[in-house]
Motif scaffolding. Sequence first.
Motif, PDB file in Angstrom:
ATOM      1  N   GLY A  86      16.810 -15.316  16.971  1.00 50.52           N
ATOM      2  CA  GLY A  86      15.661 -15.265  16.076  1.00 50.52           C
ATOM      3  C   GLY A  86      15.321 -13.857  15.636  1.00 50.52           C
ATOM      4  O   GLY A  86      14.269 -13.640  15.020  1.00 50.52           O
ATOM      5  N   MET A  87      16.187 -12.890  15.923  1.00 50.66           N
ATOM      6  CA  MET A  87      15.918 -11.519  15.500  1.00 50.66           C
ATOM      7  C   MET A  87      16.237 -11.375  14.007  1.00 50.66           C
ATOM      8  O   MET A  87      17.318 -11.745  13.560  1.00 50.66           O
ATOM      9  N   ARG A  88      15.275 -10.844  13.280  1.00 51.36           N
ATOM     10  CA  ARG A  88      15.357 -10.748  11.820  1.00 51.36           C
ATOM     11  C   ARG A  88      15.785  -9.347  11.392  1.00 51.36           C
ATOM     12  O   ARG A  88      15.328  -8.351  11.936  1.00 51.36           O
ATOM     13  N   LEU A  89      16.651  -9.294  10.389  1.00 53.91           N
ATOM     14  CA  LEU A  89      16.998  -8.023   9.761  1.00 53.91           C
ATOM     15  C   LEU A  89      16.255  -7.925   8.446  1.00 53.91           C
ATOM     16  O   LEU A  89      16.442  -8.748   7.546  1.00 53.91           O
ATOM     17  N   GLY A  90      15.367  -6.926   8.324  1.00 52.92           N
ATOM     18  CA  GLY A  90      14.647  -6.697   7.078  1.00 52.92           C
ATOM     19  C   GLY A  90      15.352  -5.664   6.223  1.00 52.92           C
ATOM     20  O   GLY A  90      16.458  -5.220   6.533  1.00 52.92           O
ATOM     21  N   ARG A  91      14.691  -5.254   5.169  1.00 49.09           N
ATOM     22  CA  ARG A  91      15.279  -4.255   4.268  1.00 49.09           C
ATOM     23  C   ARG A  91      15.121  -2.834   4.779  1.00 49.09           C
ATOM     24  O   ARG A  91      15.723  -1.913   4.252  1.00 49.09           O
ATOM     25  N   GLY A  92      14.280  -2.637   5.773  1.00 50.04           N
ATOM     26  CA  GLY A  92      14.156  -1.313   6.362  1.00 50.04           C
ATOM     27  C   GLY A  92      12.903  -0.556   5.982  1.00 50.04           C
ATOM     28  O   GLY A  92      12.701   0.572   6.429  1.00 50.04           O
ATOM     29  N   GLY A  93      12.025  -1.156   5.183  1.00 50.27           N
ATOM     30  CA  GLY A  93      10.805  -0.461   4.774  1.00 50.27           C
ATOM     31  C   GLY A  93       9.726  -0.429   5.848  1.00 50.27           C
ATOM     32  O   GLY A  93       8.835   0.419   5.804  1.00 50.27           O
ATOM     33  N   GLY A  94       9.782  -1.364   6.772  1.00 53.42           N
ATOM     34  CA  GLY A  94       8.829  -1.368   7.881  1.00 53.42           C
ATOM     35  C   GLY A  94       7.517  -2.086   7.616  1.00 53.42           C
ATOM     36  O   GLY A  94       6.670  -2.170   8.508  1.00 53.42           O
ATOM     37  N   SER A  95       7.327  -2.631   6.405  1.00 53.06           N
ATOM     38  CA  SER A  95       6.043  -3.269   6.076  1.00 53.06           C
ATOM     39  C   SER A  95       5.765  -4.460   6.998  1.00 53.06           C
ATOM     40  O   SER A  95       4.656  -4.617   7.514  1.00 53.06           O
ATOM     41  N   TYR A  96       6.760  -5.299   7.193  1.00 54.77           N
ATOM     42  CA  TYR A  96       6.531  -6.482   8.025  1.00 54.77           C
ATOM     43  C   TYR A  96       6.562  -6.161   9.514  1.00 54.77           C
ATOM     44  O   TYR A  96       5.990  -6.913  10.310  1.00 54.77           O
ATOM     45  N   LEU A 142       0.835  -1.201   0.000  1.00 51.38           N
ATOM     46  CA  LEU A 142       0.000   0.000   0.000  1.00 51.38           C
ATOM     47  C   LEU A 142       0.873   1.255   0.000  1.00 51.38           C
ATOM     48  O   LEU A 142       2.081   1.185   0.245  1.00 51.38           O
ATOM     49  N   ALA A 143       0.249   2.394  -0.243  1.00 50.69           N
ATOM     50  CA  ALA A 143       0.994   3.656  -0.363  1.00 50.69           C
ATOM     51  C   ALA A 143       1.742   4.018   0.913  1.00 50.69           C
ATOM     52  O   ALA A 143       2.784   4.675   0.869  1.00 50.69           O
ATOM     53  N   ASP A 144       1.222   3.588   2.067  1.00 50.32           N
ATOM     54  CA  ASP A 144       1.873   3.926   3.338  1.00 50.32           C
ATOM     55  C   ASP A 144       2.831   2.835   3.817  1.00 50.32           C
ATOM     56  O   ASP A 144       3.263   2.836   4.963  1.00 50.32           O
ATOM     57  N   ASN A 145       3.171   1.888   2.920  1.00 53.96           N
ATOM     58  CA  ASN A 145       4.082   0.769   3.203  1.00 53.96           C
ATOM     59  C   ASN A 145       3.440  -0.352   4.015  1.00 53.96           C
ATOM     60  O   ASN A 145       4.114  -1.321   4.365  1.00 53.96           O
ATOM     61  N   ASP A 146       2.153  -0.229   4.342  1.00 53.28           N
ATOM     62  CA  ASP A 146       1.462  -1.353   4.965  1.00 53.28           C
ATOM     63  C   ASP A 146       1.162  -2.387   3.870  1.00 53.28           C
ATOM     64  O   ASP A 146       1.370  -2.120   2.681  1.00 53.28           O
ATOM     65  N   LEU A 147       0.684  -3.558   4.271  1.00 54.50           N
ATOM     66  CA  LEU A 147       0.416  -4.621   3.312  1.00 54.50           C
ATOM     67  C   LEU A 147      -1.052  -5.031   3.321  1.00 54.50           C
ATOM     68  O   LEU A 147      -1.621  -5.302   4.375  1.00 54.50           O
ATOM     69  N   ASP A 148      -1.644  -5.048   2.148  1.00 46.23           N
ATOM     70  CA  ASP A 148      -2.934  -5.682   1.915  1.00 46.23           C
ATOM     71  C   ASP A 148      -2.628  -7.123   1.502  1.00 46.23           C
ATOM     72  O   ASP A 148      -1.468  -7.489   1.311  1.00 46.23           O
ATOM     73  N   TRP A 149      -3.656  -7.958   1.349  1.00 49.27           N
ATOM     74  CA  TRP A 149      -3.433  -9.363   1.021  1.00 49.27           C
ATOM     75  C   TRP A 149      -4.452  -9.851  -0.003  1.00 49.27           C
ATOM     76  O   TRP A 149      -5.593  -9.390  -0.029  1.00 49.27           O
ATOM     77  N   GLY A 150      -3.996 -10.778  -0.844  1.00 48.45           N
ATOM     78  CA  GLY A 150      -4.878 -11.450  -1.788  1.00 48.45           C
ATOM     79  C   GLY A 150      -4.480 -12.910  -1.871  1.00 48.45           C
ATOM     80  O   GLY A 150      -3.423 -13.309  -1.372  1.00 48.45           O
ATOM     81  N   THR A 151      -5.299 -13.734  -2.500  1.00 48.11           N
ATOM     82  CA  THR A 151      -5.012 -15.167  -2.557  1.00 48.11           C
ATOM     83  C   THR A 151      -4.208 -15.518  -3.810  1.00 48.11           C
ATOM     84  O   THR A 151      -4.337 -14.881  -4.863  1.00 48.11           O
ATOM     85  N   TYR A 152      -3.387 -16.552  -3.655  1.00 46.08           N
ATOM     86  CA  TYR A 152      -2.563 -17.059  -4.756  1.00 46.08           C
ATOM     87  C   TYR A 152      -3.284 -18.226  -5.406  1.00 46.08           C
ATOM     88  O   TYR A 152      -3.622 -19.210  -4.750  1.00 46.08           O
TER      89      TYR A 152
END
Length: 211
Positions: free
Chosen positions: A143-153, A86-96
Motif C-alpha cells: 500500500g505504499m504510494r509513489l507520488g510526484r515528489g512535491g510533498g503536498s500530500y 499554496l506557495a509552500d506546497n501545502d494544500l488549502d481546500w474548497g468545495t466542489y
Amino acid sequence: MSHLGPEEESRKRSLRRELLEVRSGLTADDVRETGTLLAAHALELPELAHARTVAAYVSVGSEPGTRALLDTLHTRGVRVLLPALLADNDLDWGTYDGQDSLVRVRHGGRTALLEPAGGHLGPEAVLTADAVLLPGLAVDGRGMRLGRGGGSYDRVLARLERAGADPALVVLLYDSEVVDRVPAEPHDRPVHAAVTPSGVRRFGRPSPASV
C-alpha cells in the motif's frame, strides 16, 4: 528531506520517469474511458458509498480521470473538497459545486491545475473527510504510494495523523501502476486501497462491509 540512500533515491527517480513516460503516450480518449471505469469501481467502495465528505482532486493531463467520479459524488449530495496549492506546497481546500466551480490556476512554470473557485476553507478542512482520494504514480503490495515528489500530500497525511483522523485513503491509478515495490521512507503512510480501471485492491484495512 529524503531519508533514502543514493541507490534507492535513484531508483525512485527512475521509476517516476518510466511511469510518466507511459502516461505521456495516452490519448484523451484513453483518459476519458479509464476515468469512467475508475468512477464505477470507486463508487463500489463502501467507504465512498457511505461518505458524507470526500477530499478529492481534479485530474489534469494524462492522470487517471476523476471528473466522472467528482460529478457522481456531487450529484449524490456528498460534500466534495478539492485542493488549492499554496506557495509552500501545502494544500488549502474548497468545495466542489460542479464543473463551473473550477478555475484554472498556473503555479509558476508548472502544469496549470483546476482548483475550486469559491472561498477556501483552510488546510485543516481535510480533517472532516471520511475518505481522501490521493493522486499518485504507483502503489505496491504494502500500500505504499509513489507520488510526484512535491510533498503536498505528505503534508496532508501528516496533518491527518497528528489530528488522530482516520479517513479511508484511496489512490487512483492505471493497472500497470500497481508494482512490486515502491521505495518508501519511515514517514510514508500506506493507503488502504487502490482503484484502477480493472477493479479495487485493498491493503491492510478490511472493507467496512466485512467487519
